[in-house]
Design a protein around this motif. Structure first.
Motif, short mmCIF file in Angstrom:
data_model
loop_
_atom_site.label_atom_id
_atom_site.label_comp_id
_atom_site.label_asym_id
_atom_site.label_seq_id
_atom_site.Cartn_x
_atom_site.Cartn_y
_atom_site.Cartn_z
N THR A 3 86.26 12.00 65.69
CA THR A 3 87.43 11.24 66.11
C THR A 3 87.09 10.14 67.11
N ALA A 4 85.82 9.95 67.40
CA ALA A 4 85.40 8.90 68.33
C ALA A 4 85.75 7.53 67.75
N LYS A 5 86.11 6.62 68.63
CA LYS A 5 86.41 5.25 68.20
C LYS A 5 85.23 4.31 68.39
N ALA A 6 84.19 4.76 69.12
CA ALA A 6 82.98 3.96 69.31
C ALA A 6 81.82 4.86 69.71
N PHE A 7 80.60 4.42 69.36
CA PHE A 7 79.38 5.08 69.76
C PHE A 7 78.62 4.13 70.68
N LEU A 8 78.23 4.62 71.85
CA LEU A 8 77.48 3.83 72.82
C LEU A 8 76.10 4.47 72.98
N PHE A 9 75.06 3.71 72.70
CA PHE A 9 73.70 4.23 72.68
C PHE A 9 72.84 3.66 73.79
N ASP A 10 72.25 4.55 74.58
CA ASP A 10 71.12 4.16 75.41
C ASP A 10 69.99 3.83 74.44
N LEU A 11 69.02 3.06 74.89
CA LEU A 11 67.92 2.65 74.00
C LEU A 11 66.68 3.51 74.22
N ASN A 12 66.04 3.32 75.35
CA ASN A 12 64.75 3.96 75.62
C ASN A 12 64.91 5.46 75.86
N GLY A 13 64.21 6.23 75.06
CA GLY A 13 64.28 7.68 75.17
C GLY A 13 65.42 8.29 74.38
N THR A 14 66.30 7.46 73.82
CA THR A 14 67.44 7.95 73.06
C THR A 14 67.39 7.45 71.62
N MET A 15 67.29 6.15 71.44
CA MET A 15 67.17 5.59 70.09
C MET A 15 65.71 5.61 69.63
N ILE A 16 64.81 5.41 70.57
CA ILE A 16 63.37 5.41 70.30
C ILE A 16 62.70 6.29 71.36
N ASP A 17 61.57 6.87 70.99
CA ASP A 17 60.84 7.75 71.90
C ASP A 17 59.66 6.97 72.47
N ASP A 18 59.93 6.20 73.50
CA ASP A 18 58.92 5.28 74.02
C ASP A 18 58.63 5.43 75.51
N MET A 19 59.20 6.42 76.16
CA MET A 19 59.09 6.48 77.61
C MET A 19 57.65 6.58 78.10
N GLY A 20 56.81 7.29 77.38
CA GLY A 20 55.40 7.39 77.78
C GLY A 20 54.71 6.03 77.81
N TYR A 21 55.11 5.14 76.92
CA TYR A 21 54.52 3.81 76.87
C TYR A 21 54.96 2.97 78.07
N HIS A 22 56.19 3.18 78.52
CA HIS A 22 56.67 2.49 79.73
C HIS A 22 55.91 3.01 80.96
N VAL A 23 55.73 4.32 81.03
CA VAL A 23 55.00 4.89 82.16
C VAL A 23 53.58 4.33 82.19
N LYS A 24 52.94 4.30 81.03
CA LYS A 24 51.56 3.79 80.97
C LYS A 24 51.48 2.33 81.41
N ALA A 25 52.43 1.50 80.96
CA ALA A 25 52.41 0.09 81.35
C ALA A 25 52.64 -0.07 82.86
N TRP A 26 53.62 0.68 83.39
CA TRP A 26 53.86 0.61 84.85
C TRP A 26 52.68 1.16 85.63
N TYR A 27 52.11 2.26 85.17
CA TYR A 27 50.95 2.85 85.85
C TYR A 27 49.84 1.80 85.97
N ASP A 28 49.59 1.09 84.88
CA ASP A 28 48.55 0.07 84.86
C ASP A 28 48.87 -1.07 85.85
N ILE A 29 50.09 -1.57 85.79
CA ILE A 29 50.49 -2.67 86.70
C ILE A 29 50.45 -2.22 88.16
N LEU A 30 51.11 -1.08 88.43
CA LEU A 30 51.22 -0.62 89.82
C LEU A 30 49.87 -0.29 90.44
N ASN A 31 49.00 0.34 89.69
CA ASN A 31 47.74 0.80 90.26
C ASN A 31 46.59 -0.19 90.08
N ASN A 32 46.43 -0.74 88.89
CA ASN A 32 45.29 -1.62 88.65
C ASN A 32 45.54 -3.04 89.15
#
Length: 172
Positions: A4-33
């Motif tokens: 009976t919902a009139k709309a679906f609202l989707f988060d993207l990262n971690g919900t539509m696609i499983d990509d959170m580990g790739y974000h952590v890796k990119a931030w880890y590289d920027i923040l530390n290296n």
């Protein structure tokens, strides 16, 4: 079963696609290296929410970077993320069927993300799913990023649907 919902609202990262580990890796590289923050993987992982400039302020304080420097770091982080994630880019299991159901039943859908448009476009265009979404609310469209509800409330408003009539898909 008919929803009976009139709309679906989707988060993207971690919900539509499983990509959170790739974000952590990119931030880890920027923040530390690049920025020599000296953070562990787990310390970086707990910072993985909200807008990129908010993350930089949480880690380094408000006066470390100019807005232009934060914008440059944000774009570089997203370039690294996209390069690493592109070979594995796919929808989570079952989402295509849900999107097809929504289209058949004329249930409008929205992307509601703390991501910048650069990353949202990367996903929607490379997976060829943009046509399923009537509106997109990104980090650039809100004053306060998630977990604050502004992103979802704005999407419901753009769709012309009362928020109580929306189903939100979110991983946070």
């Amino acid at each position: 079963m008919k929803l009976t919902a009139k709309a679906f609202l989707f988060d993207l990262n971690g919900t539509m696609i499983d990509d959170m580990g790739y974000h952590v890796k990119a931030w880890y590289d920027i923040l530390n290296n690049d920025l020599q923050a000296g953070l562990s993987w787990d310390e970086v992982k707990v910072q993985m929410y909200g807008k990129n400039d908010e993350l930089l302020v949480r880690v380094f304080g408000e006066d470390r970077f100019t807005k232009a420097e934060m914008a440059g770091l944000s774009v570089e982080k997203e370039r690294r993320y996209q390069k690493a994630y592109f070979p594995d880019l796919k929808l989570i299991d079952g989402l295509q069927e849900l999107l097809d159901y929504a289209k058949r039943e004329n249930i409008p859908c929205a992307v509601c993300s703390a991501a910048i448009p650069f990353n949202i476009n990367f996903v929607l265009d490379n997976l060829n799913i943009r046509s399923y979404f009537k509106t997109i609310v990104s980090a650039d469209d809100v004053a306060v990023s998630k977990p604050h509800p502004e992103t979802f409330l704005k999407a419901a408003s753009f769709l012309g649907i009362d928020p109580k009539d929306c189903i939100v898909f979110e991983d946070a």
